[in-house]
Design a protein around this motif. Structure first.
Motif, PDB file in Angstrom:
ATOM      1  N   PRO A   4       0.797  -1.238   0.000  1.00 60.09           N
ATOM      2  CA  PRO A   4       0.000   0.000   0.000  1.00 60.09           C
ATOM      3  C   PRO A   4       0.828   1.286   0.000  1.00 60.09           C
ATOM      4  CG  PRO A   4      -0.982  -1.582   1.486  1.00 60.09           C
ATOM      5  CD  PRO A   4       0.345  -2.150   1.053  1.00 60.09           C
ATOM      6  N   LEU A   5       1.925   1.328   0.734  1.00 59.66           N
ATOM      7  CA  LEU A   5       2.751   2.542   0.742  1.00 59.66           C
ATOM      8  C   LEU A   5       3.420   2.748  -0.611  1.00 59.66           C
ATOM      9  CD1 LEU A   5       3.902   5.025   2.156  1.00 59.66           C
ATOM     10  CD2 LEU A   5       5.808   3.589   2.887  1.00 59.66           C
ATOM     11  N   TYR A   6       3.925   1.687  -1.203  1.00 59.27           N
ATOM     12  CA  TYR A   6       4.562   1.818  -2.517  1.00 59.27           C
ATOM     13  C   TYR A   6       3.565   2.370  -3.534  1.00 59.27           C
ATOM     14  CZ  TYR A   6       8.945  -0.517  -1.351  1.00 59.27           C
ATOM     15  OH  TYR A   6      10.177  -0.828  -0.824  1.00 59.27           O
ATOM     16  N   ILE A   7       2.351   1.851  -3.536  1.00 55.03           N
ATOM     17  CA  ILE A   7       1.319   2.328  -4.463  1.00 55.03           C
ATOM     18  C   ILE A   7       0.991   3.790  -4.162  1.00 55.03           C
ATOM     19  CG2 ILE A   7      -1.082   2.034  -5.208  1.00 55.03           C
ATOM     20  CD1 ILE A   7       0.880  -0.184  -6.193  1.00 55.03           C
ATOM     21  N   LYS A   8       0.844   4.112  -2.891  1.00 54.15           N
ATOM     22  CA  LYS A   8       0.548   5.497  -2.497  1.00 54.15           C
ATOM     23  C   LYS A   8       1.641   6.462  -2.955  1.00 54.15           C
ATOM     24  CE  LYS A   8      -0.477   8.301   1.551  1.00 54.15           C
ATOM     25  NZ  LYS A   8      -0.627   8.314   3.010  1.00 54.15           N
ATOM     26  N   MET A   9       2.879   5.993  -2.975  1.00 52.60           N
ATOM     27  CA  MET A   9       4.007   6.828  -3.373  1.00 52.60           C
ATOM     28  C   MET A   9       4.214   6.844  -4.887  1.00 52.60           C
ATOM     29  SD  MET A   9       4.857   8.055  -0.492  1.00 52.60           S
ATOM     30  CE  MET A   9       6.474   8.765  -0.494  1.00 52.60           C
ATOM     31  N   GLY A  10       3.342   6.158  -5.637  1.00 51.15           N
ATOM     32  CA  GLY A  10       3.393   6.241  -7.090  1.00 51.15           C
ATOM     33  C   GLY A  10       3.944   5.024  -7.813  1.00 51.15           C
ATOM     34  N   ALA A  11       4.272   3.969  -7.092  1.00 52.19           N
ATOM     35  CA  ALA A  11       4.801   2.767  -7.741  1.00 52.19           C
ATOM     36  C   ALA A  11       3.717   2.074  -8.553  1.00 52.19           C
ATOM     37  CB  ALA A  11       5.365   1.807  -6.695  1.00 52.19           C
ATOM     38  N   LYS A  12       4.152   1.412  -9.616  1.00 54.44           N
ATOM     39  CA  LYS A  12       3.257   0.657 -10.489  1.00 54.44           C
ATOM     40  C   LYS A  12       3.590  -0.828 -10.377  1.00 54.44           C
ATOM     41  CE  LYS A  12       1.600   4.458 -12.241  1.00 54.44           C
ATOM     42  NZ  LYS A  12       0.565   5.080 -11.492  1.00 54.44           N
ATOM     43  N   ILE A  13       2.567  -1.650 -10.325  1.00 55.43           N
ATOM     44  CA  ILE A  13       2.748  -3.099 -10.265  1.00 55.43           C
ATOM     45  C   ILE A  13       3.242  -3.595 -11.622  1.00 55.43           C
ATOM     46  CG2 ILE A  13       1.563  -5.316 -10.001  1.00 55.43           C
ATOM     47  CD1 ILE A  13      -0.314  -3.864  -7.997  1.00 55.43           C
ATOM     48  N   THR A  14       4.321  -4.384 -11.592  1.00 50.96           N
ATOM     49  CA  THR A  14       4.875  -4.921 -12.831  1.00 50.96           C
ATOM     50  C   THR A  14       4.700  -6.433 -12.950  1.00 50.96           C
ATOM     51  OG1 THR A  14       7.072  -5.055 -11.830  1.00 50.96           O
ATOM     52  CG2 THR A  14       6.544  -3.067 -13.115  1.00 50.96           C
TER      53      THR A  14
END
Length: 121
Positions: A98-108
């Motif tokens: 959740p934090l990675y997504i919140k910080m703008g990361a995209k699932i690869t």
């Protein structure tokens, strides 16, 4: 306070972290979060020429929900920017995703127990 640590600092926590699926290598640069001189969380970066791989984020159970993971995340982002690197990769657990997504990361890529993400700076 956050500072660079060695694998010896992490040694007492290896059994617990390995149960969670974390794996450690000598090439990773580790950072520890300290409160009153006690290590409460740690994480690492595996450096490559054009990317940084965030590894082994762990907050000791008694210290969770205090924002330490987010603090270490931001600290590592600054370290990556200082090196001029524009790409971060990580394999995330359900706790960290959740934090990675919140910080703008995209699932690869999606694995059974992990989600691989990329964050472009």
């Amino acid at each position: 306070m956050i500072r660079t640590i060695t694998d010896k600092d992490i040694q007492p926590y290896l059994a617990e972290t390995e149960k969670l699926g974390l794996s450690f290598c000598n090439s990773t640069e580790y950072y520890g979060k300290f409160e009153d001189g006690v290590l409460v969380a740690f994480s690492g970066i595996l450096w490559y020429s054009k990317k940084a791989v965030f590894k082994n984020a762990y907050v000791l159970p008694d210290h969770r929900h205090n924002g330490y993971f987010k603090e270490l995340f931001r600290y590592r982002i600054i370290a990556v920017r200082e090196r001029g690197i524009k790409l971060i990769e990580a394999n995330c657990s359900t706790m960290s995703l959740p934090l990675y997504i919140k910080m703008g990361a995209k699932i690869t890529k999606q694995f059974k127990d992990w989600t691989q993400v990329q964050l472009k700076l």
